[in-house]
Design an enzyme around this catalytic site. Structure first.
Site, PDB file in Angstrom:
ATOM      1  N   THR A   1       1.120  -1.559  -0.095  1.00  0.00           N
ATOM      2  CA  THR A   1      -0.174   0.354   0.053  1.00  0.00           C
ATOM      3  C   THR A   1       0.756   1.403  -0.278  1.00  0.00           C
ATOM      4  OG1 THR A   1      -1.693  -1.009   1.126  1.00  0.00           O
ATOM      5  CG2 THR A   1      -1.875   1.392   1.618  1.00  0.00           C
TER       6      THR A   1
ATOM      7  N   THR B   1       1.428  -4.325   4.201  1.00  0.00           N
ATOM      8  CA  THR B   1       1.051  -4.388   5.715  1.00  0.00           C
ATOM      9  C   THR B   1       0.572  -5.951   6.251  1.00  0.00           C
ATOM     10  OG1 THR B   1      -0.942  -3.559   6.235  1.00  0.00           O
ATOM     11  CG2 THR B   1       0.798  -2.027   6.385  1.00  0.00           C
TER      12      THR B   1
HETATM   13  N1  ASP Z   1      -2.776  -4.956   0.235  1.00  0.00           N
HETATM   14  C1  ASP Z   1      -1.909  -4.284   0.797  1.00  0.00           C
HETATM   15  C2  ASP Z   1      -1.119  -5.022   0.749  1.00  0.00           C
HETATM   16  O1  ASP Z   1       0.158  -5.932   2.022  1.00  0.00           O
HETATM   17  C3  ASP Z   1      -2.321  -3.972   2.260  1.00  0.00           C
HETATM   18  C4  ASP Z   1      -0.897  -2.581   2.668  1.00  0.00           C
HETATM   19  O2  ASP Z   1      -0.212  -2.325   2.423  1.00  0.00           O
HETATM   20  O3  ASP Z   1      -1.475  -2.365   4.022  1.00  0.00           O
HETATM   21  O4  ASP Z   1       0.395  -5.350   0.256  1.00  0.00           O
END
Ligand code: ASP
Length: 320
Positions: free
Chosen positions: A20, A99
């Protein structure tokens, strides 16, 4: 960025993997309807001033949504970390990451790297296009940790908090401060570029799995996770053992209830699998605490490791 290196200049290498933090949405008001892994890591460093005497080096290792993280990307990441850690003028490494599986990658790198220097994963809960993105501050904080003299070990920085690779868990779906370190608590905090450590830096785990660094491609052992819950049966275990078209099952993590208890029907199927040579480990599905072993346990336990971390530990054990 510093281009001409004087002897006093130390490098911090920023490895990009997507997430993200590198995500783009169609409108700045949209914090959830974005595509992860769109912005290059060099662009993520735009507008970030490195600490005095630190030169930043950007390298794109992958560009994905971390929900889709693969073992091959882990291997490449571990190899690039080992390469950069071996350079005398490199103070530390920052890894930008999604995340969703950040705790898995952090634990994996903690388990395989002899990180006598800091390796700091960081992330964002809002895409780069958000009205108030959290990524830039997280990256700046991670650079601060990676360039702190004496820092070492694999850890993650999010929302001004430093979590150790052993303890970190994603605990919130939406808030910017989405991670916690359970009973252990955070390693410290980053405040205006200064690290305030409240626990010791993590010990570097000595890797027993040289294959990850030596081999071009690793044959990863298939290890699955099965949750114990009310009304569980042995059907999932049986299906996993009999599955066609995939590598044979080598290990199974039982995401057990409470202090490692397993539904009797699931236990029966797991005991049979264990007798057939499949490695079985119990990990608690409780968010905090560890499994306390007791007399009569039928399966070994993963202590305080969560099921996803226990799976990585078992894969590395089977690999090593
Ligand atoms: N789906 C995303 C990822 O893990 C979520 C994020 O980065 O917050 O790449």
């Amino acid at each position: 960025m510093v281009n001409s290196l004087s002897p006093e200049v130390r490098r911090v290498v920023v490895l990009g993997t997507g997430g993200t933090i590198a995500g783009k949405a169609a409108s700045s008001g949209d914090n959830i309807g974005y595509t992860a892994g769109q912005v290059g890591v060099a662009d993520l460093l735009g507008g970030i001033d490195a600490p005095t005497g630190v030169a930043l080096v950007a390298e794109q290792v992958a560009q994905l949504d971390s929900k889709d993280m693969s073992f091959d990307t882990w291997q490449k990441l571990a190899q690039r970390c080992a390469h950069w850690l071996a350079q005398a003028d490199v103070a530390g490494i920052v890894i930008t990451h999604g995340t969703d599986t950040l705790e898995e990658t952090t634990f994996f790198l903690h388990s395989v790297l002899s990180a006598t220097k800091p390796v700091v994963l960081t992330c964002a809960m809002r895409p780069a296009t958000a009205l108030a993105p959290d990524g830039p501050q997280n990256v700046r904080d991670a650079i601060s940790v990676a360039s702190t003299p004496g820092a070492r070990g694999v850890m993650a920085v999010c929302a001004g908090t430093i979590h150790g690779g052993l303890d970190i868990q994603k605990t919130h779906t939406y808030r910017l401060d989405a991670f916690a370190s359970g009973d252990a608590g955070p390693l410290g905090y980053v405040e205006e570029g200064e690290v305030r450590l409240v626990r010791a830096w993590p010990e570097a785990a000595a890797s027993q799995v040289s294959k990850i660094f030596d081999a071009a491609a690793v044959q990863w052992p298939r290890v699955e996770i099965v949750m114990s819950h009310a009304g569980a049966s042995g059907a999932v275990v049986e299906a996993l053992v009999q599955a066609k078209g995939v590598d044979p099952l080598r290990g199974l993590v039982l995401a057990a209830t409470g202090n490692g208890t397993v539904h009797h029907a699931l236990e029966e199927a797991a005991l049979k699998a264990q007798a057939d040579g499949i490695a079985i480990v119990r990990a608690t599905r409780c968010v905090n605490g560890r499994i306390l072993p007791k007399a009569g346990d039928q399966f070994r336990d993963a202590g305080a490791l969560t099921p996803v971390k226990a799976r990585i530990a078992l894969m590395l054990e089977l690999l090593g």
